[in-house]
Motif scaffolding. Structure first.
Motif, PDB file in Angstrom:
ATOM      1  N   ASN A  32       0.808  -1.219   0.000  1.00  0.00           N
ATOM      2  CA  ASN A  32       0.000   0.000   0.000  1.00  0.00           C
ATOM      3  C   ASN A  32       0.842   1.270   0.000  1.00  0.00           C
ATOM      4  O   ASN A  32       0.345   2.352   0.331  1.00  0.00           O
ATOM      5  CB  ASN A  32      -0.939  -0.006   1.200  1.00  0.00           C
ATOM      6  N   GLY A  33       2.106   1.120  -0.371  1.00  0.00           N
ATOM      7  CA  GLY A  33       2.959   2.293  -0.540  1.00  0.00           C
ATOM      8  C   GLY A  33       3.496   2.894   0.736  1.00  0.00           C
ATOM      9  O   GLY A  33       3.955   4.042   0.748  1.00  0.00           O
ATOM     10  N   ILE A  34       3.461   2.142   1.814  1.00  0.00           N
ATOM     11  CA  ILE A  34       3.948   2.629   3.109  1.00  0.00           C
ATOM     12  C   ILE A  34       5.327   2.024   3.363  1.00  0.00           C
ATOM     13  O   ILE A  34       5.458   0.806   3.477  1.00  0.00           O
ATOM     14  CB  ILE A  34       2.969   2.244   4.240  1.00  0.00           C
ATOM     15  N   PRO A  35       6.372   2.826   3.437  1.00  0.00           N
ATOM     16  CA  PRO A  35       7.730   2.286   3.601  1.00  0.00           C
ATOM     17  C   PRO A  35       7.914   1.634   4.967  1.00  0.00           C
ATOM     18  O   PRO A  35       7.509   2.188   5.996  1.00  0.00           O
ATOM     19  CB  PRO A  35       8.625   3.518   3.444  1.00  0.00           C
ATOM     20  N   VAL A  36       8.518   0.445   4.956  1.00  0.00           N
ATOM     21  CA  VAL A  36       8.690  -0.328   6.191  1.00  0.00           C
ATOM     22  C   VAL A  36      10.156  -0.691   6.391  1.00  0.00           C
ATOM     23  O   VAL A  36      10.818  -1.204   5.487  1.00  0.00           O
ATOM     24  CB  VAL A  36       7.852  -1.628   6.160  1.00  0.00           C
ATOM     25  N   ASN A  37      10.631  -0.409   7.587  1.00  0.00           N
ATOM     26  CA  ASN A  37      11.940  -0.869   8.043  1.00  0.00           C
ATOM     27  C   ASN A  37      11.692  -1.975   9.068  1.00  0.00           C
ATOM     28  O   ASN A  37      10.853  -1.828   9.956  1.00  0.00           O
ATOM     29  CB  ASN A  37      12.702   0.283   8.704  1.00  0.00           C
ATOM     30  N   VAL A  38      12.378  -3.099   8.938  1.00  0.00           N
ATOM     31  CA  VAL A  38      12.244  -4.175   9.914  1.00  0.00           C
ATOM     32  C   VAL A  38      13.378  -4.074  10.927  1.00  0.00           C
ATOM     33  O   VAL A  38      14.556  -4.040  10.554  1.00  0.00           O
ATOM     34  CB  VAL A  38      12.259  -5.561   9.231  1.00  0.00           C
ATOM     35  N   MET A  39      12.990  -3.989  12.192  1.00  0.00           N
ATOM     36  CA  MET A  39      13.963  -3.909  13.278  1.00  0.00           C
ATOM     37  C   MET A  39      14.248  -5.304  13.810  1.00  0.00           C
ATOM     38  O   MET A  39      13.381  -5.929  14.431  1.00  0.00           O
ATOM     39  CB  MET A  39      13.425  -3.024  14.389  1.00  0.00           C
ATOM     40  N   MET A  40      15.441  -5.809  13.565  1.00  0.00           N
ATOM     41  CA  MET A  40      15.879  -7.069  14.160  1.00  0.00           C
ATOM     42  C   MET A  40      16.527  -6.711  15.497  1.00  0.00           C
ATOM     43  O   MET A  40      17.748  -6.695  15.651  1.00  0.00           O
ATOM     44  CB  MET A  40      16.873  -7.774  13.245  1.00  0.00           C
ATOM     45  N   ALA A  41      15.671  -6.399  16.443  1.00  0.00           N
ATOM     46  CA  ALA A  41      16.182  -5.835  17.683  1.00  0.00           C
ATOM     47  C   ALA A  41      15.385  -6.337  18.888  1.00  0.00           C
ATOM     48  O   ALA A  41      14.161  -6.255  18.879  1.00  0.00           O
ATOM     49  CB  ALA A  41      16.109  -4.303  17.615  1.00  0.00           C
TER      50      ALA A  41
END
Length: 357
Positions: A225-234
């Motif tokens: 849906n055009g929403i930028p996502v960063n995945v936190m491996m934290a």
């Protein structure tokens, strides 16, 4: 993994003393034995929601290690119960324990949307991204009832102000309509926390969070849906999830994430005692190994508050982890990156010049 936890559905298994209190509450063995014989629980395991009334809601972040300048938290405490959570220590400022109280005493800021709007109306405020959940998750279970996060997103949208979100709950998809509207003007960036691809690991590390499958689906739906996502491996925890770095990064990329981030676990303040108690009950066969490996990443201590090294660690194990993350970025995110949020639309909206559009 053998679980001998005595408090079901919670991360912490005890309430550690509040460092600001002279007196402390203690569960004596004779009382626990009495409860066992009477088949009674020594304490109620229900969550209580308590309304609080802060004067402001936007906080300036002074740490150079954190990728945000301003944050806001509409809840204090978090029912997700992540055993490693750095925010546990902040519950002591409210008079509670960083242990079970953090998960069972949730402070609710119902006035947050009004406080946010007052902040955005301030003539001296210049647009900078404000991150929701800099401390505790804005989409934790309480949000299903109170909908405070949704009201705040409406304010951000109304004023065309950039906002970031950090969460590990699929509940964020409830607000897809607002997120899509914000994304049209490049006003939103979402960070989804995924610490493992193993449900067994997820259940004991983060007992009341969304499943890994749901989180990956959330990354995919947001991205589509055009929403930028960063995945936190934290956080990366040596001996628990450190072997999953490449597979986690691959899954994140395949589901549409445009970047990954990571930290190495550090157990500051009361969290060291809480985590140590938890791992000895939950993973007795590997507890000492894991604790020693964490210590090796922080100069021989579970605690590391030094800017520059506290998030990335030091020593051989930390070096291996950081190298693997670097390799994962090169392999799966070479031509991807999170876009910078739009700061240009806020001033006209604050002044009322775009109210008709």
């Amino acid at each position: 993994m053998n679980s001998t936890s005595t408090v079901k559905g919670r991360g912490a298994q005890l309430n550690v003393p509040n460092r600001f209190f002279e007196l402390q509450h203690e569960m004596r063995d004779d009382f626990l034995e009495f409860c066992r014989k009477e088949d009674e629980a020594p304490s109620k395991n229900k969550t209580k929601f308590l309304e609080v009334f802060p004067k402001t809601i936007v906080n300036k972040v002074t740490s150079p290690d954190v990728g945000m300048a301003y944050s806001m938290n509409v809840y204090q405490g978090c029912e997700h119960g992540c055993i490693y959570c750095y925010a546990r220590n902040t519950h002591e400022f409210w008079g509670y324990s960083a242990g079970l109280d953090f998960e069972r005493r949730i402070l609710v800021k119902k006035t947050a949307p009004k406080l946010l709007e007052a902040h955005l109306k301030n003539k001296n405020w210049k647009a900078q991204p404000i991150v929701m959940s800099g401390n505790t998750d804005c989409y934790q279970p309480a949000e299903s009832k109170y909908k405070i996060t949704r009201s705040c997103l409406k304010a951000f949208l109304n004023y065309k102000h950039p906002v970031g979100i950090i969460t590990k709950n699929a509940l964020i998809l409830r607000d897809l309509d607002l997120l899509k509207a914000l994304a049209k003007d490049n006003l939103i960036g979402v960070n989804i926390s995924i610490t493992s691809l193993s449900e067994d690991t997820r259940r004991i590390l983060e007992p009341r969070t969304a499943t890994i499958k749901k989180r990956l689906e959330t990354v995919k739906i947001l991205s589509e849906n055009g929403i930028p996502v960063n995945v936190m491996m934290a956080p990366i925890i040596p001996g628990i999830n450190s072997h999953e770095i490449l597979s986690l990064a691959k899954a994140a990329s395949e589901h549409g994430a445009v970047s990954i981030g990571h930290t190495i676990v550090r157990l500051n303040g009361a969290i060291g005692e809480i985590f140590t108690d938890w791992i000895k009950k939950t993973m007795p066969d590997r507890a000492e190994k894991v604790l020693h490996q964490i210590e090796s990443c922080h100069g021989g201590s579970l605690n590391n508050s030094r800017f520059g090294s506290r998030m990335r660690g030091e020593g051989k194990i930390a070096e291996q982890i950081n190298t693997l993350v670097k390799l994962a970025r090169h392999k799966y995110f070479r031509d991807k990156k999170m876009p910078k949020l739009n700061l240009a639309l806020y001033e006209p909206c604050k002044d009322g010049q775009l109210k008709l559009f």
